[in-house]
Structure formats: structure tokens, C-alpha cells
Enzyme design. Sequence first.
Site, mmCIF file in Angstrom:
data_model
loop_
_atom_site.group_PDB
_atom_site.id
_atom_site.type_symbol
_atom_site.label_atom_id
_atom_site.label_comp_id
_atom_site.label_asym_id
_atom_site.label_seq_id
_atom_site.Cartn_x
_atom_site.Cartn_y
_atom_site.Cartn_z
ATOM 1 N N ASP A 99 10.448 52.527 -4.916
ATOM 2 C CA ASP A 99 9.501 53.506 -5.449
ATOM 3 C C ASP A 99 10.428 55.033 -5.276
ATOM 4 O OD1 ASP A 99 6.809 54.589 -5.906
ATOM 5 O OD2 ASP A 99 6.265 52.876 -5.352
ATOM 6 N N ASP A 201 6.964 57.337 -9.352
ATOM 7 C CA ASP A 201 5.638 57.693 -9.053
ATOM 8 C C ASP A 201 5.274 59.186 -9.923
ATOM 9 O OD1 ASP A 201 3.329 57.415 -7.011
ATOM 10 O OD2 ASP A 201 3.762 59.699 -6.449
ATOM 11 N N GLU A 268 5.313 55.653 -13.559
ATOM 12 C CA GLU A 268 3.970 55.687 -13.542
ATOM 13 C C GLU A 268 3.148 56.680 -14.372
ATOM 14 O OE1 GLU A 268 0.406 55.928 -10.343
ATOM 15 O OE2 GLU A 268 1.979 57.300 -10.222
ATOM 16 N N HIS A 333 -1.752 48.828 -6.198
ATOM 17 C CA HIS A 333 -2.212 49.117 -5.142
ATOM 18 C C HIS A 333 -3.062 50.660 -5.168
ATOM 19 C CE1 HIS A 333 0.961 51.909 -6.259
ATOM 20 N NE2 HIS A 333 0.714 52.883 -5.166
ATOM 21 N N ASP A 334 -3.444 50.916 -6.196
ATOM 22 C CA ASP A 334 -4.422 51.935 -6.576
ATOM 23 C C ASP A 334 -5.718 51.576 -7.249
ATOM 24 O OD1 ASP A 334 -2.373 54.014 -5.272
ATOM 25 O OD2 ASP A 334 -1.589 54.312 -7.319
HETATM 26 C C1 NOJ Z 1 0.654 57.371 -7.183
HETATM 27 C C2 NOJ Z 1 0.738 56.314 -6.210
HETATM 28 O O1 NOJ Z 1 0.727 54.863 -6.718
HETATM 29 C C3 NOJ Z 1 -0.436 56.477 -4.978
HETATM 30 O O2 NOJ Z 1 -0.576 55.351 -4.400
HETATM 31 C C4 NOJ Z 1 -0.071 57.733 -4.676
HETATM 32 O O3 NOJ Z 1 -1.176 58.108 -3.696
HETATM 33 C C5 NOJ Z 1 0.072 58.871 -5.434
HETATM 34 N N1 NOJ Z 1 0.687 58.467 -6.580
HETATM 35 C C6 NOJ Z 1 0.820 60.124 -4.801
HETATM 36 O O4 NOJ Z 1 1.884 59.826 -4.663
#
Ligand code: NOJ
Length: 539
Positions: A99, A201, A268, A333-334
Site C-alpha cells: 500500500d 491510497d 484507489e 477493508h473499508d
Molecule cells: C483509504 C483507505 O482505504 C482507508 O482505510 C483510509 O482510512 C483512508 N484512505 C485514509 O488513508
Amino acid sequence: MSADAWWKNGIVYQIYPRSFQDSDGDGIGDLAGIRRRLDYLVALGVDAIWISPIYPSPMADFGYDISDYCDVDSRFGTLADFDALAADARARGLKLILDFVPNHTSDRHPWFIESRSARESPKRGWYLWRDPAPDGGPPNNWLSHFGGPAWTLDEASGQYYCHSFLKAQPDLNWRNPQVREAMFEVLRFWLRRGVDGFRVDVLSDLIKDELFRDNPANPAFVPGENPLLQLLPIHNTDQPDMQDIVFEMRRVTDAFSDPASSRVLIGELYLPLPRLMHYYGRNAEGLLQGVQLPFNFQLVGAKWLPAEIDRIVREYEAALPPGAAPNWVLGNHDKPRIASRVGPQGARLAAMLLLTLRGTPTLYYGDELGMADVPIPPDRVQDPAEKNVPGKGLGRDPVRTPMRWSGEPNAGFTTGTPWLPLGEGWAEGNVEAQAQDASSMLTLYRRLIALRRREPALHEGSYAPLAAGPEVLAYARAHGARRLVVLLNFGATPAPIPSQLLGVDAELLASTHADGEASLHEGRMLRPLEGLVFASAPA
Ligand code: NOJ
């Protein structure tokens, strides 16, 4: 094999390192734990692992707040552990993706500490510092993803700094060439260590409006929703100048590609389709010079209806620039886990969908066991997204709970106290138990992955939508003379298999139902929530 075959035709598996495998009993997963489980991943059949952040971090956002980009957090291990993991992965033919978090650092990063130390600091321009508005408040109305304004006042210097996420995650100033170079050097550090690529990210947010204009109100905002949605983020996300940065980033990784294997960038990007396509970075000559895989999250929030998914796939296919590699994701994971969104049987259908669509699939750890969101008692909440904006369902702890390996205490994840609760059902729903069970989700995943690997029609073939009734999502995948048909019955009642799709001498290759109905006899119906893959020559 072409150098890019692995990320175009292969399968990526996302590991959330805190939750995969603990090796030292502190209740938090680590690199040595991942290393111990590489053979599991090889047996599963994936080609690459993407590991969420492993770098030194105060863990305000569980690793997405980085205080040193070129080291490993002691909770996860050491650089030597990383090298050992990388070597073992390489020896098994597994690619390793890290990442990369370029939008913000931790407020404990030495760059920010220096930047904050004085207005005259040589690193002041590395972050986004602005004077207060005339009323003394924040310089504009931008909002943080984690609640409240995207600005925090630094009392000592009298200026505000911008943070798209927590105030402990100050945003870097990507308009500053020194920042770009320092961050590209971070990429090179890991590329030299043999990393095969990066998941980048919040790639869309690196550049902000140069004039720092207010965002307009969102006319569609419904009071009570996530307050972030009150504004349309037109001035702090997806700015036109992003393209150059993406090109530069790609040049950095390309410099480490070799004829046998190319390095990959996965972005992302939660953007509408036309904007998403932009990140493939098509230049004047039509060459794609951006990120090779702009994450396609269309299925993550999709209404789980066949007509809706059919539309999404068609529109995505139609929007891809020539030569662009498609990709698909069910969760991460989000976001809520797929099994919680569509139920246990629906998740089997979703697995077949993900592993038979055209494009690189990314699996989220535990989905191959059918893991669902785990309810987190209030006193165990960890995620700042939940703590700062409680009660809106924004917390991500439920999807980050420990991997379930066996029937041992804590499902074999740790000998200590797991950082998040295991939830229920792990005594049966674990790797060891499911590996023995021909009808388990894990067995289904293994079969579908093996099928995808074996069949060029699935990993590199064409895609064509088919019609098979209102409740059935249908498409063909073809490579040369080989044609596979995928039928997914979303309905609660049986659905006929159109005879023209069955063609002649159809050969059944997979069913989501593992109960032995393993033939395609005359009059065979799709059972409720059944998915089938068969090879067939058109009648
Ligand atoms: C996206 C990530 O997937 C998430 O988990 C994170 O909290 C935010 N970006 C901030 O880095």
C-alpha cells in the site's frame, strides 16, 4: 508469457495485516504470520497479495497514518521480516503489492514536525498551510472524511493545515516538486526491495484546487446521512492536474519493470465511470500511461439485482479505453463484507461472478470463507471513522476482524487477545474445517479459482452479455473456439436454461451448489440462487 500477464490475468488477494495471522501473541497480525500462511494462499490459487500498510505508524488510522515510509512498524516486524516474506513469496511465484499512502502522512512524521515548527521552516511548503478566514475560522468549507472540517488550527503559527482525513493525517502538498520527488523515492526504496507494485491510497485527492475555493452544497443531500455528503467535493478531489502526477508515478514504477515482469499501480478511486477511466492515462498517441488498474468499485455499492449488475458490467466494458485492463472488486477493508450485503448463498453467486467476469479480481481476505461483518460492542470500537461520526454505520471494524484459521482458541489467529473480536461461527467457519468440506465456501472459491486459471476464456477471453430471463444474469466468455457460458440465478425460484445457450454437448464446469447435481441433462433448471459455468458450442 507477457510481462504484464500476472496482473492482467491473475488474481489479487488483499491482506489486512493486523488481522491475518499473529505470530508473537500480541493480538495483532504481523509479517511473520503472513509468511507462515503463504502456502495457504498458493493452495487457494491467487497470484498476488496486496498488504495494507505495514509502515511505522501511531495507528490513529491503523497504518494509514505513516510516520516513516521506509521501515516496518515494530508491531508488524522488521525490514528483515519483510525481506524474508518477500523472498518466500517470490520463491512461491507470488507477487507482492504494498500500500502506498501519498495523500497524507502522520502528524508524527518528521516532515510534518519540521513543517509545523515555524512558518519559515524549509518544509512548510510540503503541507497545505493557509491563513484563517477573515472571521478566524477555517480557510474554506472543505470537510474531512472522518467528520468535521478538513482544517485544524496550529495555535503556535496561527495557520490552519489541511487534512482530508484525521487531523493526525496532514495532507501533503503535491504541487511541491520536492514532495513528489521524496515520495517517488519511497516507491524506489520498496521497488529495490523487490516489490511488484503498489495499491495507491486515495489517488484522486492528491492535488487540491490551487485557489482553495469552497465546495458547493450538494442539492441531493439527505439530512441524517454521512455529513461528508453535504458538499460536492469538486475542489478537493479529482483535479485536472492529477493526470501529470499519475504519469510521473507510472514512470517511476516502469523504470523497475523488466521483460519478464512488469510492476503495477492500482489506484484507489471512488469516481464515476468517465472520470475513473481517465486514470488509465491515455496520452495523445493513445498509449495508456496511467495506473494499470484503476480500482473498479462499481460492484461494491451496487444494488444486488441481475438487471443492475448487467448494466454495470456493460457500461464498464463500454467505457474502457482501447487496450485497458478491466478489474473487479466485491469489498475491501473499508466496505461491508459481501456476505453481509447479499447473504451466505448470495455470496456464493457473487464469488462466481467475481471469478468469471473479464478483468483482474481482487479478493478480500476472509471472503473466501464467507466471513460476514462482525458486530463490535461499543467498548471494543477501534476505528476513528466510528468514534468521530458515531451511529452512522461508518465504522470499519466489523470488516477487519481476525482471519479464521482453525478450531483452536481465537481461531488460530493469535495466542493472545485479538485486537478485534472474532465474532461468532468461527468454530465451523474456519479454513481447517472448510478445507475438508466439499460444500464449503472455501472449496467453492478453490474450484472457481482453479477453473479461472485453467480456462483462458475466463482469464483472458472476451465478454459478451446474454439474455436468459429477468432473474438470471448471463454472459459468455470466449477464447478462440472455446466458449463458456455463465448463468447466475438471482431469483428465489427455479429458472429455465435457454436451450440456445446450452447449445450442443454442453459440459458443466462449475455450480455454486455443491450437492452433486453435476450434470446438464434435458430439462435441468437453474435452482434458486444457483450459478453455473458450462462450456458450450452454440446450437
Ligand atoms: C483509504 C483507505 O482505504 C482507508 O482505510 C483510509 O482510512 C483512508 N484512505 C485514509 O488513508
